[in-house]
Design a protein around this motif. Structure first.
Motif, PDB file in Angstrom:
ATOM      1  N   MET A 173       0.833  -1.174   0.000  1.00 13.70           N
ATOM      2  CA  MET A 173       0.000   0.000   0.000  1.00 13.70           C
ATOM      3  C   MET A 173       0.883   1.244   0.000  1.00 13.70           C
ATOM      4  SD  MET A 173      -1.983   2.009   2.913  1.00 13.70           S
ATOM      5  CE  MET A 173      -0.709   1.533   3.970  1.00 13.70           C
ATOM      6  N   THR A 174       0.591   2.198  -0.877  1.00 15.49           N
ATOM      7  CA  THR A 174       1.300   3.473  -0.898  1.00 15.49           C
ATOM      8  C   THR A 174       0.279   4.596  -0.877  1.00 15.49           C
ATOM      9  OG1 THR A 174       1.419   3.503  -3.315  1.00 15.49           O
ATOM     10  CG2 THR A 174       3.299   2.551  -2.143  1.00 15.49           C
ATOM     11  N   ARG A 175       0.725   5.765  -0.348  1.00 18.72           N
ATOM     12  CA  ARG A 175      -0.164   6.917  -0.240  1.00 18.72           C
ATOM     13  C   ARG A 175       0.504   8.158  -0.794  1.00 18.72           C
ATOM     14  NH1 ARG A 175      -2.426   5.695   5.842  1.00 18.72           N
ATOM     15  NH2 ARG A 175      -4.055   4.250   5.153  1.00 18.72           N
ATOM     16  N   CYS A 176      -0.334   9.114  -1.181  1.00 13.77           N
ATOM     17  CA  CYS A 176       0.142  10.400  -1.679  1.00 13.77           C
ATOM     18  C   CYS A 176      -0.748  11.496  -1.106  1.00 13.77           C
ATOM     19  CB  CYS A 176       0.089  10.436  -3.207  1.00 13.77           C
ATOM     20  SG  CYS A 176       0.759  11.955  -3.930  1.00 13.77           S
ATOM     21  N   PHE A 177      -0.125  12.591  -0.708  1.00 16.48           N
ATOM     22  CA  PHE A 177      -0.860  13.776  -0.280  1.00 16.48           C
ATOM     23  C   PHE A 177      -1.098  14.655  -1.501  1.00 16.48           C
ATOM     24  CE2 PHE A 177      -0.810  18.259   1.022  1.00 16.48           C
ATOM     25  CZ  PHE A 177      -1.885  18.264   1.895  1.00 16.48           C
ATOM     26  N   ASP A 209      -3.182   0.201  -3.471  1.00 12.76           N
ATOM     27  CA  ASP A 209      -2.733  -0.992  -2.767  1.00 12.76           C
ATOM     28  C   ASP A 209      -1.619  -1.728  -3.493  1.00 12.76           C
ATOM     29  OD1 ASP A 209      -4.436  -0.570  -0.628  1.00 12.76           O
ATOM     30  OD2 ASP A 209      -6.095  -1.599  -1.608  1.00 12.76           O
ATOM     31  N   ASN A 210      -1.531  -1.604  -4.802  1.00 13.32           N
ATOM     32  CA  ASN A 210      -0.566  -2.411  -5.539  1.00 13.32           C
ATOM     33  C   ASN A 210       0.429  -1.619  -6.383  1.00 13.32           C
ATOM     34  OD1 ASN A 210      -1.833  -4.798  -4.641  1.00 13.32           O
ATOM     35  ND2 ASN A 210      -3.410  -4.541  -6.181  1.00 13.32           N
ATOM     36  N   ASP A 211       0.316  -0.302  -6.425  1.00 14.79           N
ATOM     37  CA  ASP A 211       1.166   0.482  -7.317  1.00 14.79           C
ATOM     38  C   ASP A 211       1.812   1.650  -6.579  1.00 14.79           C
ATOM     39  OD1 ASP A 211       0.798  -0.819  -9.908  1.00 14.79           O
ATOM     40  OD2 ASP A 211      -1.287  -0.190  -9.721  1.00 14.79           O
ATOM     41  N   ASP A 212       2.596   2.403  -7.304  1.00 15.51           N
ATOM     42  CA  ASP A 212       3.254   3.584  -6.779  1.00 15.51           C
ATOM     43  C   ASP A 212       2.280   4.756  -6.834  1.00 15.51           C
ATOM     44  OD1 ASP A 212       4.843   5.730  -6.146  1.00 15.51           O
ATOM     45  OD2 ASP A 212       6.300   5.391  -7.743  1.00 15.51           O
ATOM     46  N   CYS A 213       1.650   5.053  -5.729  1.00 15.73           N
ATOM     47  CA  CYS A 213       0.615   6.075  -5.666  1.00 15.73           C
ATOM     48  C   CYS A 213       1.146   7.458  -6.057  1.00 15.73           C
ATOM     49  CB  CYS A 213       0.019   6.107  -4.260  1.00 15.73           C
ATOM     50  SG  CYS A 213      -1.447   7.120  -4.112  1.00 15.73           S
ATOM     51  N   VAL A 214       2.314   7.836  -5.553  1.00 16.78           N
ATOM     52  CA  VAL A 214       2.870   9.158  -5.844  1.00 16.78           C
ATOM     53  C   VAL A 214       3.047   9.351  -7.352  1.00 16.78           C
ATOM     54  CG1 VAL A 214       4.912  10.636  -5.575  1.00 16.78           C
ATOM     55  CG2 VAL A 214       3.948   9.469  -3.580  1.00 16.78           C
ATOM     56  N   GLU A 248     -14.587  -2.390  -2.994  1.00 15.92           N
ATOM     57  CA  GLU A 248     -15.179  -3.531  -3.688  1.00 15.92           C
ATOM     58  C   GLU A 248     -14.897  -3.508  -5.189  1.00 15.92           C
ATOM     59  OE1 GLU A 248     -16.436  -6.030  -2.068  1.00 15.92           O
ATOM     60  OE2 GLU A 248     -16.477  -5.059  -0.110  1.00 15.92           O
ATOM     61  N   ALA A 249     -14.477  -2.361  -5.734  1.00 20.88           N
ATOM     62  CA  ALA A 249     -14.230  -2.240  -7.164  1.00 20.88           C
ATOM     63  C   ALA A 249     -12.749  -2.325  -7.507  1.00 20.88           C
ATOM     64  CB  ALA A 249     -14.799  -0.933  -7.677  1.00 20.88           C
ATOM     65  N   GLU A 250     -11.879  -2.543  -6.527  1.00 16.62           N
ATOM     66  CA  GLU A 250     -10.444  -2.486  -6.805  1.00 16.62           C
ATOM     67  C   GLU A 250      -9.983  -3.536  -7.821  1.00 16.62           C
ATOM     68  OE1 GLU A 250      -8.267  -2.809  -3.175  1.00 16.62           O
ATOM     69  OE2 GLU A 250      -8.945  -4.831  -2.786  1.00 16.62           O
ATOM     70  N   CYS A 251     -10.705  -4.599  -7.993  1.00 12.10           N
ATOM     71  CA  CYS A 251     -10.312  -5.619  -8.967  1.00 12.10           C
ATOM     72  C   CYS A 251     -10.408  -5.092 -10.407  1.00 12.10           C
ATOM     73  CB  CYS A 251     -11.163  -6.868  -8.812  1.00 12.10           C
ATOM     74  SG  CYS A 251     -12.924  -6.607  -9.139  1.00 12.10           S
ATOM     75  N   TRP A 252     -11.135  -3.987 -10.618  1.00 11.85           N
ATOM     76  CA  TRP A 252     -11.310  -3.439 -11.943  1.00 11.85           C
ATOM     77  C   TRP A 252     -10.185  -2.476 -12.343  1.00 11.85           C
ATOM     78  CZ3 TRP A 252     -14.629  -5.998 -14.662  1.00 11.85           C
ATOM     79  CH2 TRP A 252     -15.699  -6.622 -14.023  1.00 11.85           C
ATOM     80  N   PHE A 253      -9.398  -2.052 -11.366  1.00 15.95           N
ATOM     81  CA  PHE A 253      -8.347  -1.073 -11.651  1.00 15.95           C
ATOM     82  C   PHE A 253      -6.997  -1.735 -11.733  1.00 15.95           C
ATOM     83  CE2 PHE A 253     -11.701   1.488  -9.693  1.00 15.95           C
ATOM     84  CZ  PHE A 253     -11.913   2.398 -10.700  1.00 15.95           C
TER      85      PHE A 253
END
Length: 149
Positions: A1-5, A78-83, A144-149
């Motif tokens: 999991m990664t986050r970005c402000f 959850d699976n990629d580089d958010c920033v 619930e929609a994260e499987c689509w992204f």
């Protein structure tokens, strides 16, 4: 999991573009986990822009960011580089270099009144999230929609 402000600056609220900015980030598959409308104090602005202190444009940055409310946001992947993903949607800092289709490319015309801020690294994201949000203000929810992204 990664986050970005990310932060919609006063120009976004003044131009009634908050919904469009959020929609573009959501359409990319990013998950909004923190959101608040707030006025930024000069003290918080100086902490946020600490790396720019002493530069010729510093006072203008602080003046603009404290001139009206902003929308502070925390985005998560959850699976990629958010920033990296947020910055691609936001576009280059200089409006003349921002590609059409990006937030800055479509809505920004002046660097000094840039309409959105986005963290430029994971370290900056962590620092900025901690400046603007308490841990209990970030809500990691089941998408619930994260499987689509």
């Amino acid at each position: 999991m990664t986050r970005c402000f990310a932060m919609c600056k006063p120009g976004v609220l003044n131009r009634r573009l908050v919904g469009q900015v959020i929609t573009r980030l959501e359409n990319k598959g990013l998950k909004l986990v923190g959101l608040k409308l707030m006025n930024i104090s000069k003290e918080l602005a100086s902490k946020h822009y600490a790396e720019h202190q002493g530069k010729p444009f510093y006072d203008e940055l602080v003046s603009y960011i404290t001139s009206a409310p902003v929308v502070a946001m925390v985005w998560q992947m959850d699976n990629d580089d958010c920033v990296t993903l947020v910055r691609k949607v936001v576009g280059a800092t200089k409006p003349s270099e921002a590609a059409p289709g990006t937030i800055r490319g479509d809505f920004c015309s002046h660097t000094s009144h840039n309409i959105i801020h986005a963290s430029d690294s994971d370290a900056s994201a962590e620092r900025e999230i901690n400046l603007f949000f308490k841990p209990e203000e970030i809500i990691d929810w089941k998408d619930e929609a994260e499987c689509w992204f």
